[in-house]
Write a protein that holds these residues in place. Structure first.
Motif, mmCIF file in Angstrom:
data_model
loop_
_atom_site.group_PDB
_atom_site.id
_atom_site.type_symbol
_atom_site.label_atom_id
_atom_site.label_comp_id
_atom_site.label_asym_id
_atom_site.label_seq_id
_atom_site.Cartn_x
_atom_site.Cartn_y
_atom_site.Cartn_z
ATOM 1 N N ALA A 1 14.167 -14.885 5.045
ATOM 2 C CA ALA A 1 13.279 -16.045 5.115
ATOM 3 C C ALA A 1 12.109 -15.843 6.073
ATOM 4 C CB ALA A 1 14.079 -17.290 5.495
ATOM 5 N N ALA A 2 12.370 -15.348 7.263
ATOM 6 C CA ALA A 2 11.287 -15.179 8.233
ATOM 7 C C ALA A 2 10.230 -14.208 7.709
ATOM 8 C CB ALA A 2 11.853 -14.705 9.573
ATOM 9 N N TRP A 3 10.669 -13.137 7.046
ATOM 10 C CA TRP A 3 9.728 -12.165 6.459
ATOM 11 C C TRP A 3 8.904 -12.818 5.345
ATOM 12 C CZ3 TRP A 3 10.489 -9.987 1.363
ATOM 13 C CH2 TRP A 3 9.512 -9.039 1.009
ATOM 14 N N LEU A 4 9.559 -13.596 4.488
ATOM 15 C CA LEU A 4 8.839 -14.293 3.430
ATOM 16 C C LEU A 4 7.837 -15.289 4.018
ATOM 17 C CD1 LEU A 4 11.747 -14.988 0.901
ATOM 18 C CD2 LEU A 4 9.832 -13.409 0.570
ATOM 19 N N ASN A 5 8.216 -15.949 5.100
ATOM 20 C CA ASN A 5 7.306 -16.909 5.724
ATOM 21 C C ASN A 5 6.062 -16.224 6.275
ATOM 22 O OD1 ASN A 5 9.100 -18.918 5.086
ATOM 23 N ND2 ASN A 5 9.857 -19.217 7.170
ATOM 24 N N ALA A 6 6.238 -15.019 6.813
ATOM 25 C CA ALA A 6 5.078 -14.279 7.312
ATOM 26 C C ALA A 6 4.137 -13.931 6.162
ATOM 27 C CB ALA A 6 5.543 -13.014 8.035
ATOM 28 N N TRP A 7 4.704 -13.505 5.032
ATOM 29 C CA TRP A 7 3.862 -13.199 3.870
ATOM 30 C C TRP A 7 3.142 -14.461 3.392
ATOM 31 C CZ3 TRP A 7 3.184 -15.059 -0.976
ATOM 32 C CH2 TRP A 7 2.385 -14.299 -1.831
ATOM 33 N N ALA A 8 3.873 -15.593 3.322
ATOM 34 C CA ALA A 8 3.296 -16.833 2.816
ATOM 35 C C ALA A 8 2.174 -17.342 3.710
ATOM 36 C CB ALA A 8 4.379 -17.897 2.672
ATOM 37 N N ALA A 9 2.309 -17.152 5.021
ATOM 38 C CA ALA A 9 1.247 -17.561 5.938
ATOM 39 C C ALA A 9 -0.017 -16.739 5.686
ATOM 40 C CB ALA A 9 1.715 -17.405 7.381
ATOM 41 N N ASP A 10 0.153 -15.453 5.453
ATOM 42 C CA ASP A 10 -0.995 -14.588 5.152
ATOM 43 C C ASP A 10 -1.627 -14.987 3.822
ATOM 44 O OD1 ASP A 10 -2.554 -11.949 5.562
ATOM 45 O OD2 ASP A 10 -1.698 -11.728 3.551
ATOM 46 N N SER B 1 3.056 -21.963 -2.844
ATOM 47 C CA SER B 1 3.583 -20.609 -3.059
ATOM 48 C C SER B 1 5.097 -20.679 -2.880
ATOM 49 C CB SER B 1 2.953 -19.601 -2.092
ATOM 50 O OG SER B 1 3.169 -19.969 -0.746
ATOM 51 N N MET B 2 5.773 -21.277 -3.848
ATOM 52 C CA MET B 2 7.221 -21.435 -3.768
ATOM 53 C C MET B 2 7.893 -20.065 -3.709
ATOM 54 S SD MET B 2 8.101 -24.789 -4.010
ATOM 55 C CE MET B 2 6.802 -25.100 -2.806
ATOM 56 N N LEU B 3 8.533 -19.766 -2.604
ATOM 57 C CA LEU B 3 9.251 -18.509 -2.433
ATOM 58 C C LEU B 3 10.543 -18.818 -1.692
ATOM 59 C CD1 LEU B 3 7.195 -16.419 0.201
ATOM 60 C CD2 LEU B 3 7.424 -18.892 0.180
ATOM 61 N N PHE C 1 4.194 -18.029 -5.826
ATOM 62 C CA PHE C 1 3.511 -16.833 -5.354
ATOM 63 C C PHE C 1 4.396 -16.239 -4.272
ATOM 64 C CE2 PHE C 1 0.079 -19.203 -7.250
ATOM 65 C CZ PHE C 1 -0.712 -18.234 -7.833
ATOM 66 N N MET C 2 4.611 -14.958 -4.331
ATOM 67 C CA MET C 2 5.484 -14.260 -3.387
ATOM 68 C C MET C 2 5.098 -12.790 -3.373
ATOM 69 S SD MET C 2 9.037 -14.520 -5.666
ATOM 70 C CE MET C 2 8.904 -16.306 -5.812
ATOM 71 N N PRO C 3 5.639 -12.000 -2.451
ATOM 72 C CA PRO C 3 5.303 -10.574 -2.463
ATOM 73 C C PRO C 3 5.510 -9.969 -3.852
ATOM 74 C CG PRO C 3 6.569 -11.116 -0.510
ATOM 75 C CD PRO C 3 6.572 -12.349 -1.351
#
Length: 316
Positions: free
Chosen positions: A111-120, A101-103, A51-53
């Protein structure tokens, strides 16, 4: 830890979400239910789902559609090309009680942007194990620490797509932090379906030599270097293997698992975890389960792989 016979089979499907039956997957959901019931499992735990943006995922799908070189020029239809809500509903209908949610980034600064999305995503998806990622770049230890402090329970590293050396000095602090925290890292470090500059057992072996307590989960059973990565799991007690796409008809055609290695996999039964690559798989989800079943390694092994090992690892 919940016993696999009493754990709830699924999380509640949110109002307005599509079910497997609504999506034409009712027969598959029933087949998976029968698989679980035969083993006495109320649910499955899948450590390798994506799962990813949405715009990032659509780019991934386009890469598969156009037979990109990293997929080995294989014809690779996406079986579950659906909207996010429908995909989560499908996993629940299939009886998957926890998933990831492997991204992953393919360049610095992602990476930091993806981590913010994954936390949400984890915050609004309670059955998702909060997942984060990393890349060898300045500041990586800072955002990895931030993700850990925010409650990340799993990390994803993709050596093939990221085209980086996992033993890069820039990652030293991050690996040490994750080893100390005991957070599992699902890592695509095998050379399948197409090799990368830093894939194979050598680079990740150097990481483990420095951080032997690091909980690496080798994706795809280390395809196609199955035996070499099995050897790393035998040497390092915190190394695990996930089953993603291994043993399926699709993979057996071009990167078959050597039968001589099956006794070693049986012996590692407490450190093999169910992974699927959902939704980016070219066959039905249930086929991964049946592919494991036909190995004939026993029901106890199957129960451990499909639920108990991950439940113990993640404290579920």
């Amino acid at each position: 830890m919940n016993d696999h016979r009493t754990a709830p089979a699924t999380a509640a499907t949110p109002v307005g979400s599509a079910s497997a039956h609504d999506s034409g997957h009712g027969a598959e959901a029933e087949a998976i239910r029968l698989f679980r019931e035969r083993l006495g499992l109320a649910g499955l735990i899948d450590v390798h789902t994506h799962f990813m943006p949405e715009r990032v995922l659509h780019k991934v799908w386009h890469y598969f559609d156009t037979n990109g070189p990293l997929i080995g020029d294989l014809e690779w239809p996406i079986t579950y090309r659906k909207e996010e809500a429908e995909r989560t509903a499908l996993l629940r209908e299939f009886g998957v009680r926890a998933f990831t949610s492997m991204l992953y980034p393919h360049k610095p600064g992602m990476a930091a942007w993806l981590n913010a999305w994954a936390a949400d995503f984890a915050g609004r998806t309670p059955d998702c194990l909060h997942t984060a990622t990393l890349f060898p770049e300045p500041g990586v230890e800072t955002y990895v620490r931030a993700a850990v402090e925010a409650g990340a329970r799993a990390f994803k590293a993709h050596v093939q797509v990221g085209a980086y050396d996992p033993a890069d000095e820039l990652l030293e602090g991050a690996w040490g932090l994750l080893a100390e925290a005991g957070i599992p890292v699902v890592i695509h470090c095998g050379s399948g379906p197409a090799p990368g500059k830093y894939t194979g057992p050598g680079p990740v072996g150097r990481v483990l030599a420095r951080h032997p307590a690091l909980r690496l989960v080798v994706a795809h059973m280390g395809m196609p270097e199955y035996e070499e990565f099995t050897g790393l799991a035998e040497r390092y007690t915190e190394v695990r293997l996930d089953t993603t796409m291994a043993f399926t008809d699709f993979t057996e055609r071009f990167m078959p698992f050597p039968p001589r290695a099956l006794p070693r996999i049986a012996a590692l039964g407490d450190r093999v975890l169910l992974g699927s690559d959902f939704p980016n798989i070219p066959y039905p989800y249930v086929h991964q389960l049946h592919a494991l079943e036909r190995l004939e390694l026993g029901d106890e092994w199957l129960r451990a792989v499909c639920h108990d090992n991950a439940a113990r690892l993640f404290g579920l």
